[in-house]
Design a protein around this motif. Structure first.
Motif, PDB file in Angstrom:
ATOM      1  N   MET A 162       0.841  -1.202   0.000  1.00 19.76           N
ATOM      2  CA  MET A 162       0.000   0.000   0.000  1.00 19.76           C
ATOM      3  C   MET A 162       0.877   1.254   0.000  1.00 19.76           C
ATOM      4  SD  MET A 162      -2.569   0.890   3.126  1.00 19.76           S
ATOM      5  CE  MET A 162      -1.314   1.696   4.125  1.00 19.76           C
ATOM      6  N   ASP A 163       1.913   1.258   0.830  1.00 13.45           N
ATOM      7  CA  ASP A 163       2.832   2.403   0.855  1.00 13.45           C
ATOM      8  C   ASP A 163       3.577   2.510  -0.474  1.00 13.45           C
ATOM      9  OD1 ASP A 163       2.182   3.171   3.402  1.00 13.45           O
ATOM     10  OD2 ASP A 163       3.915   2.252   4.374  1.00 13.45           O
ATOM     11  N   ALA A 164       4.019   1.360  -1.005  1.00 13.81           N
ATOM     12  CA  ALA A 164       4.820   1.376  -2.237  1.00 13.81           C
ATOM     13  C   ALA A 164       4.008   1.898  -3.419  1.00 13.81           C
ATOM     14  CB  ALA A 164       5.338  -0.033  -2.532  1.00 13.81           C
ATOM     15  N   GLY A 203       2.030   4.329  -3.418  1.00 15.95           N
ATOM     16  CA  GLY A 203       1.864   5.780  -3.366  1.00 15.95           C
ATOM     17  C   GLY A 203       0.540   6.247  -2.789  1.00 15.95           C
ATOM     18  N   PHE A 204      -0.142   5.362  -2.051  1.00 15.11           N
ATOM     19  CA  PHE A 204      -1.330   5.821  -1.322  1.00 15.11           C
ATOM     20  C   PHE A 204      -0.863   6.651  -0.134  1.00 15.11           C
ATOM     21  CE2 PHE A 204      -3.011   1.951  -3.370  1.00 15.11           C
ATOM     22  CZ  PHE A 204      -4.168   2.474  -3.942  1.00 15.11           C
TER      23      PHE A 204
END
Ligand code: HEM
Ligand code: SF4
Ligand code: FES
Lengths: 249, 222
Positions: free
Chosen positions: A205-207, A209-210
């Motif tokens: 999820m972080d990767a 770009g959220f």
């Protein structure tokens, strides 16, 4: 009903978009919002113009394909999917603004269609259980306490539409990810991957770009399936537990 | 494990929650200590002296105080750095806004970033004013009671402190409840209790801190 529509038109991902204004007439209050757009597109095709591209599939509120921000609300003014929204929620003569989901992780493909494969990659990172193939196991062999089954079902309702991301001021996918993590992590079938699942899905999820969660609560207000805001706290609890129990150092 | 936490948006948010709660705990103690001003100069100055001799004879003069200062500095730095990094990620994740705009989140939620910046600036001013006495005209080292009166004898002293404690109230109202969610303590059944606790804490801190300048302005404390 006669309506004025202001619709986001964008030829492709890298093109600039604008709001274009259209008039539609002869709309029945019993039409769904997507049928209203079908009517507009028939007009546009007859006039030799490019029809408005929008996503849809089941048109019965279960697949999660439809995705429009209507007058600033993801899926419009009712708590349901756009395909289950009916024109009786609007008044004759209304002007309606129609925009795509807006988030860095959901780039516009064309007009109102966005690319949500970032959600697929979050699922690929851990939104599954590993089972040996072969005959189905005896259902009673794995008892699931009723409250856990209810909790799992509540979260299994998420249809992956992305309205939570569209509504969030930070373009965060925390509600979606928490629905998927909670659904599997509470069940015995999900237990073997309990720690890796939450760490990997949050990592993906972080990767993608959220954004992060600031507990604004817009996601849970927009969710057509009623995934509640405390689901995020439940996932945070799983994540913190996993950082302590992870065997990956 | 420290790497996992710092590199993740959920982990960094945990750092914010823990550092925020550390500061909150300190502020509750600080606010209660301030109320000693209502019992006169001797009691207030005596209390200030006691803070420096705390832990003696096991600890040397001011050691405990410096311990608290170092801990708080770490909390402020961690909190501000995480806030900056998370905010940058959030803004990048939503590059274009909707044409049809809606404002729905509460005032306390919307002002976390700017309210936090106001608090950060206030912390600097507060230290220059009542700790180092750099910006406090009429201040005398070792006379905290008289220095507080000097601060609230100026219109800008009153204005700065009142704005800051109001900003603090809003920050705590959203922040305390948020921290509970971040740390995984929140749940549907506890939601109302947590929101009520956040409001009560925010009110107590704002009223408690504001009571001192108000008392000086009205001549109650002189
Ligand atoms: C250096 C100045 C400060 C800055 C720049 C700052 C900024 C922020 C920001 C941006 C957030 C996140 C808001 C959100 O996620 O919606 C936050 C949360 C928070 N702040 Fe501050 N703040 C500051 C000072 C303080 C102080 C003095 C306290 C003391 C009580 C505090 C307590 C909290 C708490 C408890 C949270 C909640 C953490 C969470 O959401 O899990 N902050 N702050
Ligand atoms: S959590 Fe709700 S809004 Fe988000 S993807 Fe799932 S169903 Fe859609
Ligand atoms: S088209 Fe399937 S949910 Fe709307």
């Amino acid at each position: 009903m006669r309506l004025t529509l202001r619709v986001w038109r964008q030829r492709h991902t890298d093109a600039d978009g604008t709001m274009s204004t259209y008039e539609v007439d002869g709309i029945s209050p019993d039409m769904s919002f997507l049928e209203m757009l079908d009517t507009l597109n028939e007009d546009l095709i007859l006039r030799g113009e490019d029809p408005v591209a929008f996503d849809h599939d089941c048109r019965e509120g279960i697949c999660g394909a439809c995705s429009l921000v209507i007058n600033g609300d993801a899926h419009g003014p009712e708590r349901t999917t756009t395909c289950q929204l009916h024109m009786r929620s609007f008044k004759d003569g209304d002007t309606i603004d129609i925009e795509p989901w807006r988030a860095a992780a959901f780039p516009v493909v064309k007009d109102l269609v966005v690319d949500r494969s970032s959600f697929d990659r979050i699922i690929q990172a851990g939104g599954y259980i590993s089972v040996p193939t072969g005959s189905a196991p005896e259902a009673h062999a794995t008892p699931v306490p009723k409250p856990d089954a209810d909790f799992a079902f509540e979260h299994a309702e998420c249809i992956g539409c992305g309205a939570c991301v569209a509504a969030c001021p930070n373009g965060s996918a925390m509600l979606f990810t928490s629905a998927k993590v909670n659904h599997l992590n509470v069940l015995p079938q999900g237990a073997p991957e309990r720690e890796t699942r939450v760490l990997d899905m949050v990592g993906q999820m972080d990767a993608e770009g959220f954004g992060g969660c600031t507990l604004a609560g817009e996601c849970a207000t927009a969710c057509p399936k009623g995934i509640p805001l405390p689901s995020i706290a439940a996932m945070n609890r799983e994540w913190l537990r996993a950082t302590r129990h992870s065997r990956r150092g | 494990m420290a790497r996992i936490i710092w590199d993740s948006s959920v982990g960094k948010k945990t750092v914010m929650a823990v550092s925020g709660l550390v500061m909150l705990l300190y502020l509750v103690a600080h606010m209660l200590g301030n109320l000693k001003i209502f019992f006169g100069a001797d009691e207030f100055n005596g209390y200030a002296h006691w803070l420096r001799t705390l832990g003696e004879p096991a600890l040397h003069y001011e050691w405990a105080l410096w311990g608290v200062r170092v801990g708080l500095l770490a909390a402020v730095v961690l909190h501000a750095v995480s806030a900056y990094q998370l905010s940058r990620r959030d803004i990048k994740a939503r590059p274009s806004t909707y044409v049809h705009k809606r404002l729905r989140t509460s005032y306390a939620t919307r002002t976390m970033r700017w309210g936090g910046v106001i608090l950060g600036l206030f912390i600097v001013w507060h230290l220059l004013d009542l700790t180092t006495l750099t910006v406090n005209e009429n201040a005398q080292p070792g006379h905290p009671y008289e220095n507080v009166l000097a601060t609230f004898g100026t219109w800008y002293g009153n204005a700065i402190y009142l704005v800051a404690v109001l900003a603090l109230g809003f920050h705590i109202r959203h922040g305390f409840w948020s921290a509970a969610q971040t740390l995984g303590v929140g749940s549907a059944t506890r939601d109302r209790a947590l929101k009520a606790a956040a409001t009560a804490l925010a009110l107590a801190l704002t009223v408690g801190f504001a009571s001192v300048p108000v008392a000086v302005m009205t001549g109650w404390v002189s």
